[in-house]
Design a protein around this motif. Structure first.
Motif, PDB file in Angstrom:
ATOM      1  N   GLY A 178      -4.309  -0.812   7.677  1.00 16.54           N
ATOM      2  CA  GLY A 178      -5.063   0.371   8.085  1.00 16.54           C
ATOM      3  C   GLY A 178      -6.434   0.447   7.454  1.00 16.54           C
ATOM      4  O   GLY A 178      -6.956   1.538   7.202  1.00 16.54           O
ATOM      5  N   TYR A 179      -7.044  -0.714   7.237  1.00 20.24           N
ATOM      6  CA  TYR A 179      -8.356  -0.755   6.581  1.00 20.24           C
ATOM      7  C   TYR A 179      -9.471  -0.570   7.608  1.00 20.24           C
ATOM      8  O   TYR A 179      -9.472  -1.180   8.665  1.00 20.24           O
ATOM      9  CB  TYR A 179      -8.539  -2.093   5.864  1.00 20.24           C
ATOM     10  N   GLU A 180     -10.450   0.284   7.275  1.00 15.29           N
ATOM     11  CA  GLU A 180     -11.625   0.476   8.117  1.00 15.29           C
ATOM     12  C   GLU A 180     -12.858   0.042   7.333  1.00 15.29           C
ATOM     13  O   GLU A 180     -13.109   0.555   6.236  1.00 15.29           O
ATOM     14  CB  GLU A 180     -11.777   1.960   8.514  1.00 15.29           C
ATOM     15  N   SER A 226      -0.819   7.256  -0.841  1.00  7.90           N
ATOM     16  CA  SER A 226      -1.751   7.962  -1.717  1.00  7.90           C
ATOM     17  C   SER A 226      -2.995   7.144  -2.023  1.00  7.90           C
ATOM     18  O   SER A 226      -3.912   7.640  -2.636  1.00  7.90           O
ATOM     19  CB  SER A 226      -1.057   8.329  -3.041  1.00  7.90           C
ATOM     20  N   SER A 227      -3.033   5.881  -1.592  1.00  9.39           N
ATOM     21  CA  SER A 227      -4.202   5.066  -1.889  1.00  9.39           C
ATOM     22  C   SER A 227      -4.737   4.441  -0.615  1.00  9.39           C
ATOM     23  O   SER A 227      -3.976   4.044   0.261  1.00  9.39           O
ATOM     24  CB  SER A 227      -3.861   3.968  -2.898  1.00  9.39           C
ATOM     25  N   SER A 228      -6.067   4.384  -0.516  1.00 11.89           N
ATOM     26  CA  SER A 228      -6.698   3.782   0.650  1.00 11.89           C
ATOM     27  C   SER A 228      -6.835   2.288   0.435  1.00 11.89           C
ATOM     28  O   SER A 228      -7.179   1.843  -0.659  1.00 11.89           O
ATOM     29  CB  SER A 228      -8.082   4.399   0.877  1.00 11.89           C
ATOM     30  N   PRO A 229      -6.566   1.479   1.468  1.00 12.03           N
ATOM     31  CA  PRO A 229      -6.701   0.032   1.321  1.00 12.03           C
ATOM     32  C   PRO A 229      -8.167  -0.357   1.094  1.00 12.03           C
ATOM     33  O   PRO A 229      -9.071   0.283   1.629  1.00 12.03           O
ATOM     34  CB  PRO A 229      -6.170  -0.507   2.644  1.00 12.03           C
ATOM     35  N   THR A 230      -8.370  -1.373   0.292  1.00  9.20           N
ATOM     36  CA  THR A 230      -9.712  -1.868  -0.005  1.00  9.20           C
ATOM     37  C   THR A 230      -9.905  -3.242   0.623  1.00  9.20           C
ATOM     38  O   THR A 230      -8.948  -3.888   1.072  1.00  9.20           O
ATOM     39  CB  THR A 230      -9.930  -1.976  -1.513  1.00  9.20           C
ATOM     40  N   HIS A 285     -16.462  -0.210   5.730  1.00 11.80           N
ATOM     41  CA  HIS A 285     -17.427   0.821   5.378  1.00 11.80           C
ATOM     42  C   HIS A 285     -18.702   0.598   6.182  1.00 11.80           C
ATOM     43  O   HIS A 285     -19.164  -0.511   6.363  1.00 11.80           O
ATOM     44  CB  HIS A 285     -17.721   0.760   3.878  1.00 11.80           C
ATOM     45  N   GLN A 287       0.829  -1.187   0.000  1.00 10.75           N
ATOM     46  CA  GLN A 287       0.000   0.000   0.000  1.00 10.75           C
ATOM     47  C   GLN A 287       0.871   1.247   0.000  1.00 10.75           C
ATOM     48  O   GLN A 287       1.960   1.270   0.565  1.00 10.75           O
ATOM     49  CB  GLN A 287      -0.896   0.009   1.245  1.00 10.75           C
TER      50      GLN A 287
END
Length: 357
Positions: free
Chosen positions: A55-57, A9-13, A59, A6
């Motif tokens: 660091g994934y949250e 600049s990109s959010s983890p999916t 949804h 990761q």
């Protein structure tokens, strides 16, 4: 070079978490969103560790779907007036009631574009399940966008089931359209029919094309002449119009008509009677689906029985389980008075002249 890590600049999916944990996206979703469906403890531990590392949250909408705070099942159908879809809806409703869910229904009116817009809207409403019922349409420019929408919804914890041809990458309840039409053709040949017309929808409608192809394949195997093909609407009005056209050009070379669904066949029978041609006497008529009204018309309609209510029940069973497979339903011929046995060639009476002929 992409090493799978990761960047800031990109959010983890959810896909990233699943890949990191070495599990499916569905398993990762259930582990993180509190689904009641079981996840093995070792898998759940790996998923939570992967989410923390990346660091994934989760949804909030995904949590709502997976935890079942939405109590609705969304059923998308082609045509609300067609008994084919009302029978499917009855099965969906029966299974949903048992699961204490509420069914909402949206009508695409045979339009792939409308179907896509409905699915987009449904994603925002967060139903527990989306069931899409109706023929796939070849060459529809919306296919990839529809797949993307449904995959995003499924990634968020929702369940997707199709009732149609196995064309999209989701669990599917499929009907043996090709095989059922083959069996119908062989049954009609066994009754002595040799010269046919087929009333079919435009070729891009897969249900119609599969049934048409199956019927023709059986006739070719038997060495009988190719049927006369008349393209028309996939509706009762379409069947009526096709029968009128056949009468106008002359029915002398046709012994029986196969309409690729029952509502078309019933429309055709009405048109024949209006023209002074008696179904079941002057011409045989057969349909497909065996809707309830097939036994109410006079003469009762020969058809191919499809367990439509079972299709709805099967779709709900798939949606509410962890099963990601497909279900294939049978299609069995039911012979009735609209296709009586034909007398041997030497004993047949001449067809009655039409009024005004």
């Amino acid at each position: 070079m992409d090493d799978g890590s990761q960047t800031l600049s990109s959010s983890p999916t959810l896909h990233d978490v699943a890949r990191e944990a070495g599990v499916s996206i569905a398993t990762a979703s259930r582990a993180l969103n509190g689904s009641a469906r079981n996840v093995r403890s070792e898998n759940a531990t790996r998923v939570r560790a992967a989410a923390a590392k990346l660091g994934y949250e989760p949804h909030l909408s995904a949590q709502a779907i997976a935890k079942g705070s939405t109590r609705t099942v969304a059923l998308v159908v082609r045509d609300v007036a067609d008994p084919y879809f009302s029978s499917i809806a009855a099965g969906v409703g029966q299974a949903a009631e048992s699961a204490q869910l509420i069914v909402t229904m949206a009508v695409a009116d045979g339009s792939p574009e409308r179907e896509l817009e409905i699915v987009k809207t449904l994603r925002g409403q967060r139903p527990r399940v989306i069931i899409v019922a109706g023929s796939r349409v070849e060459g529809a420019g919306t296919r990839d966008a529809l797949v993307d929408e449904l995959q995003e919804y499924r990634t968020a914890g929702g369940r997707v089931v199709m009732i149609s041809q196995r064309d999209l990458p989701f669990s599917t309840v499929a009907i043996d359209n090709h095989g059922g039409a083959e069996r119908l053709a062989r049954a009609l040949l066994g009754l002595g029919y040799r010269r046919f017309a087929v009333f079919h929808a435009p070729a891009e409608i897969r249900t119609s094309s599969d049934r048409h192809a199956g019927f023709v394949a059986a006739l070719r195997s038997a060495g009988v002449p190719e049927p006369l093909a008349i393209e028309t609407g996939f509706t009762r009005a379409g069947g009526y119009g096709a029968a009128r056209r056949l009468v106008e050009q002359g029915i002398e070379g046709v012994e029986a008509v196969f309409a690729v669904n029952d509502v078309m066949a019933i429309g055709a029978m009405t048109a024949f009677r209006d023209a002074g041609v008696v179904p079941g006497v002057d011409i045989g008529v057969a349909g497909f689906d065996d809707i309830g009204s097939a036994v109410d018309v006079v003469p009762a309609l020969t058809s191919v029985a499809v367990p439509l209510q079972e299709a709805g029940l099967a779709a709900m069973r798939l949606a509410l389980s962890d099963d990601t497979g497909d279900v294939r339903l049978p299609a069995d011929v039911v012979l009735r008075e609209s296709t009586p046995r034909r007398a041997p060639a030497g004993k047949r009476q001449a067809r009655r002249p039409r009024p005004g002929a």
